[in-house]
Design an enzyme around this catalytic site. Structure first.
Site, short mmCIF file in Angstrom:
data_model
loop_
_atom_site.label_atom_id
_atom_site.label_comp_id
_atom_site.label_asym_id
_atom_site.label_seq_id
_atom_site.Cartn_x
_atom_site.Cartn_y
_atom_site.Cartn_z
N GLY A 28 -51.10 54.71 -83.87
CA GLY A 28 -49.81 54.55 -83.24
C GLY A 28 -49.54 55.74 -82.34
N TYR A 29 -48.49 55.62 -81.56
CA TYR A 29 -48.17 56.65 -80.57
C TYR A 29 -46.79 57.23 -80.82
CZ TYR A 29 -52.35 55.16 -78.38
OH TYR A 29 -53.67 54.88 -78.16
#
Length: 155
Positions: A28-29
């Site tokens: 994820g970011y």
């Protein structure tokens, strides 16, 4: 450190007979801005915090900083990430002097097969297996940070 890589679409599953390593990846970011992408990744039994800078004109080179972090901390950080956690299986195969990493995406990016080849310099030649298709290096649609916000199923 500068990361130099080329990206390609994969046209078939013929690579599966050449696999020497396989890992599940969830990532994820925390920040998907292309100028300073901040990624959390769990790959197999290890986890990483990665910061990437903006790519050069060709899209093949960019600054990358990465450190291993505890898996439990990565699981907690994934909960803080922007929407769109990427799930994929990464396969590794050898081709000449290179290792090709093939990502088979799952979830909202199901159906996308993409390969990456890390290079020593941008002009380095590679042996292209017959299952390696169109080059997509520099096409932002194929960046994982883009796919997390704009899944392949919506294209």
């Amino acid at each position: 450190m500068i990361e130099i890589e080329r990206k390609y679409l994969v046209t078939s599953f013929d690579f599966k007979k050449e696999i020497f390593r396989e890992n599940h990846i969830a990532q994820g970011y925390l920040n998907s801005n292309p100028e300073r992408t901040v990624r959390i990744r769990i790959k197999g039994e290890k986890a990483y915090l990665t910061i990437k800078g903006i790519g050069n004109e060709s899209g093949a080179s960019r600054l990358e900083w990465e450190r291993e972090i505890p898996v439990e901390e990565a699981k907690q950080l994934l909960k803080l990430c922007e929407k769109g956690i990427i799930e994929k299986t990464r396969y590794e195969v050898k081709s000449g002097n290179h290792i090709i990493e093939i990502d088979e995406f799952h979830g909202e990016n199901e159906g996308l097969l993409m390969a990456e080849i890390e290079l020593q310099n941008e002009d380095e030649s590679i042996q292209k297996p017959n299952w390696l298709g169109m080059e997509v290096t520099g096409d932002k649609r194929y960046y994982n940070s883009y796919l997390s916000l704009n899944p392949f199923k919506n294209w």
